[in-house]
Design a protein around this motif. Structure first.
Motif, mmCIF file in Angstrom:
data_model
loop_
_atom_site.group_PDB
_atom_site.id
_atom_site.type_symbol
_atom_site.label_atom_id
_atom_site.label_comp_id
_atom_site.label_asym_id
_atom_site.label_seq_id
_atom_site.Cartn_x
_atom_site.Cartn_y
_atom_site.Cartn_z
ATOM 1 N N LYS A 59 0.822 -1.209 0.000
ATOM 2 C CA LYS A 59 0.000 0.000 0.000
ATOM 3 C C LYS A 59 0.858 1.261 0.000
ATOM 4 C CE LYS A 59 -3.909 -2.216 2.150
ATOM 5 N NZ LYS A 59 -4.886 -2.213 3.217
ATOM 6 N N GLU A 60 2.168 1.109 0.217
ATOM 7 C CA GLU A 60 3.113 2.213 0.193
ATOM 8 C C GLU A 60 4.294 1.822 -0.689
ATOM 9 O OE1 GLU A 60 4.137 2.744 4.323
ATOM 10 O OE2 GLU A 60 2.733 4.412 4.477
ATOM 11 N N GLY A 61 5.073 2.828 -1.065
ATOM 12 C CA GLY A 61 6.265 2.580 -1.861
ATOM 13 C C GLY A 61 7.257 3.708 -1.686
ATOM 14 N N ILE A 62 8.518 3.435 -1.984
ATOM 15 C CA ILE A 62 9.576 4.431 -1.920
ATOM 16 C C ILE A 62 9.795 4.951 -3.331
ATOM 17 C CG2 ILE A 62 11.983 4.869 -1.321
ATOM 18 C CD1 ILE A 62 11.730 2.458 0.626
ATOM 19 N N TYR A 63 9.495 6.231 -3.536
ATOM 20 C CA TYR A 63 9.575 6.846 -4.855
ATOM 21 C C TYR A 63 10.958 7.443 -5.092
ATOM 22 C CZ TYR A 63 4.508 6.640 -5.553
ATOM 23 O OH TYR A 63 3.223 6.223 -5.736
ATOM 24 N N VAL A 64 11.489 7.216 -6.307
ATOM 25 C CA VAL A 64 12.769 7.785 -6.712
ATOM 26 C C VAL A 64 12.613 8.322 -8.136
ATOM 27 C CG1 VAL A 64 15.245 7.377 -7.040
ATOM 28 C CG2 VAL A 64 13.997 6.067 -5.333
ATOM 29 N N GLN A 65 13.083 9.551 -8.356
ATOM 30 C CA GLN A 65 13.041 10.162 -9.684
ATOM 31 C C GLN A 65 14.461 10.341 -10.189
ATOM 32 O OE1 GLN A 65 10.974 13.866 -9.875
ATOM 33 N NE2 GLN A 65 11.642 14.289 -11.946
ATOM 34 N N LEU A 66 14.682 9.948 -11.440
ATOM 35 C CA LEU A 66 16.013 9.982 -12.036
ATOM 36 C C LEU A 66 15.913 10.678 -13.387
ATOM 37 C CD1 LEU A 66 18.920 8.841 -11.706
ATOM 38 C CD2 LEU A 66 18.110 6.762 -12.776
ATOM 39 N N SER A 67 16.553 11.832 -13.543
ATOM 40 C CA SER A 67 16.580 12.553 -14.816
ATOM 41 C C SER A 67 17.915 12.278 -15.490
ATOM 42 C CB SER A 67 16.424 14.058 -14.586
ATOM 43 O OG SER A 67 15.193 14.334 -13.965
ATOM 44 N N HIS A 68 17.852 11.935 -16.774
ATOM 45 C CA HIS A 68 19.076 11.602 -17.489
ATOM 46 C C HIS A 68 19.001 12.057 -18.930
ATOM 47 C CE1 HIS A 68 16.921 7.863 -18.816
ATOM 48 N NE2 HIS A 68 16.419 7.966 -17.614
ATOM 49 N N ASN A 69 20.168 12.219 -19.518
ATOM 50 C CA ASN A 69 20.305 12.709 -20.872
ATOM 51 C C ASN A 69 21.075 11.669 -21.666
ATOM 52 O OD1 ASN A 69 20.208 14.464 -22.959
ATOM 53 N ND2 ASN A 69 21.465 16.044 -22.032
ATOM 54 N N GLY A 70 20.619 11.377 -22.867
ATOM 55 C CA GLY A 70 21.318 10.395 -23.683
ATOM 56 C C GLY A 70 20.632 10.241 -25.020
ATOM 57 N N ASP A 71 21.034 9.219 -25.755
ATOM 58 C CA ASP A 71 20.488 9.012 -27.096
ATOM 59 C C ASP A 71 19.226 8.149 -27.113
ATOM 60 O OD1 ASP A 71 21.583 6.612 -26.413
ATOM 61 O OD2 ASP A 71 22.946 6.469 -28.113
ATOM 62 N N GLY A 72 18.765 7.690 -25.979
ATOM 63 C CA GLY A 72 17.547 6.887 -25.909
ATOM 64 C C GLY A 72 17.804 5.395 -25.784
#
Length: 121
Positions: A59-72
Motif C-alpha cells: 500500500k506504500e512505496g519508496i519513490y525515486v526520480q532519475l533525470s538523465h540525458n542520452g540518445d535513448g
C-alpha cells in the motif's frame, strides 16, 4: 534556440527494504546509466508515500526520480534491470521536452564551485 530532450525515470521500490538497500538501488541505476553513455542530470529521493492502489499487496512505496540525458538507447537497458529486480514494483520513463533540470547535489558529494559574479567595469 532548440531545447534538448531528456528522460525522466520514476520508479517505486518496495516499502519494506532497508535504507542501505535503497541507496544501493539508487547507485546501481545511476551507474547503469553512466555505463551506457548517458549523463545523469538529477537524482531525487521522494521518500515513502502511499500508493493510489495496492501493487503486489503493498500500500506504500519508496519513490525515486532519475533525470538523465542520452540518445535513448539507455532507456531499454535501465528498464530491463528494473524489470528483473524484485525490489522495484513499478517504473516509468518519459521523454521530456524543455529546459534541462538544474543539476542538484547528491548527498555525500561536494557542491560544485559557484562561478564568481563579475563586477561591472
Amino acid at each position: 534556440m532548440t531545447q534538448q530532450p531528456y528522460y525522466e525515470t520514476m520508479y517505486i521500490l518496495r516499502p519494506d527494504i532497508p535504507e542501505e538497500e535503497v541507496e544501493s538501488h539508487v547507485t546501481k541505476y545511476r551507474d547503469i546509466l553512466t555505463e551506457t553513455g548517458a549523463e545523469v542530470l538529477d537524482n531525487q529521493m521522494k521518500g515513502k508515500r502511499r500508493l493510489a492502489y495496492p501493487i503486489a499487496k503493498h500500500k506504500e512505496g519508496i519513490y525515486v526520480q532519475l533525470s538523465h540525458n542520452g540518445d535513448g538507447q539507455q532507456v531499454g537497458v535501465i528498464e530491463k534491470a528494473m524489470r528483473l529486480s524484485e525490489d522495484v514494483i513499478r517504473y516509468l520513463t518519459v521523454k521530456q521536452e524543455g529546459p534541462l533540470p538544474a543539476p542538484r547535489v547528491a548527498p555525500g558529494t561536494e557542491a560544485p564551485a559557484e562561478p564568481e559574479a563579475a563586477t561591472p567595469a
